[in-house]
Design a protein around this motif. Structure first.
Motif, PDB file in Angstrom:
ATOM      1  N   SER A   1       0.829  -1.213   0.000  1.00 12.54           N
ATOM      2  CA  SER A   1       0.000   0.000   0.000  1.00 12.54           C
ATOM      3  C   SER A   1       0.856   1.253   0.000  1.00 12.54           C
ATOM      4  O   SER A   1       0.548   2.229  -0.693  1.00 12.54           O
ATOM      5  N   GLN A   2       1.936   1.248   0.766  1.00 13.14           N
ATOM      6  CA  GLN A   2       2.807   2.420   0.862  1.00 13.14           C
ATOM      7  C   GLN A   2       3.510   2.695  -0.464  1.00 13.14           C
ATOM      8  O   GLN A   2       3.503   3.818  -0.952  1.00 13.14           O
TER       9      GLN A   2
ATOM     10  N   ASP B   1      -0.280   4.971  -0.557  1.00 16.37           N
ATOM     11  CA  ASP B   1      -1.017   5.296   0.660  1.00 16.37           C
ATOM     12  C   ASP B   1       0.012   5.468   1.766  1.00 16.37           C
ATOM     13  O   ASP B   1       0.718   4.524   2.105  1.00 16.37           O
TER      14      ASP B   1
END
Length: 160
Positions: free
Chosen positions: A93-94, A99
């Motif tokens: 996700s990062q 995100d």
């Protein structure tokens, strides 16, 4: 000992794969109509979505790898390790979805990974020197595996 270490690595990969697969499906569903299994046109749109199918394949592939891992080591050892799959999802996700994780979320990722290392070391070694050697082997394997998985996921995401 080698079978247990392999099972732990397979579990981390399996759990990460399943979780990232679900993220792929969620991403794909943002561009698809709400799922209605009674509507053939809607079902066809999901089936024809490359990203959604890839997510499904990652999820099923993770399940298959988890089954192999369970054949190599006790479920009582591997089930807690599967929580590291959430760390894999957080990293995906990062870096792939951009995100931004909070400091607290990064601390949780680190704690989950350290817990996995602890499980691997405690199950694979008999003496203190073996514990230290096992720790570093597990650390290197987990970091290398995580890096390869994230790189491949980013490549696949860019192609889809």
């Amino acid at each position: 000992m080698a079978a247990v270490l392999l099972a732990i690595v397979l579990t981390v990969i399996a759990s990460s794969s399943s979780n990232i697969g679900k993220a792929f499906q969620k991403e794909a569903s943002r561009h698809l109509p709400p799922l209605d299994v009674g509507n053939a046109k809607v079902v066809r749109e999901y089936v024809e979505s490359t990203r959604w199918r890839l997510g499904l394949a990652l999820d099923f592939g993770g399940g298959a790898l988890q089954t192999i891992a369970f054949a190599l080591a006790p479920v009582s050892l591997l089930q807690p390790v599967s929580g590291v799959g959430l760390a894999g999802l957080a990293l995906y996700s990062q870096f792939a979805l951009h995100d931004n994780l909070t400091r607290e979320e990064w601390v949780a990722v680190a704690v989950a990974c350290l817990g996995t290392l602890g499980l691997g070391v405690s199950s694979a070694a008999d003496s203190a020197s073996e514990h230290a050697a096992s720790f570093w082997r597990m650390f290197v394997v987990l970091v290398a595996t995580g890096w390869v998985v994230l790189q491949k996921m980013a490549e696949v995401r860019d192609r889809v």
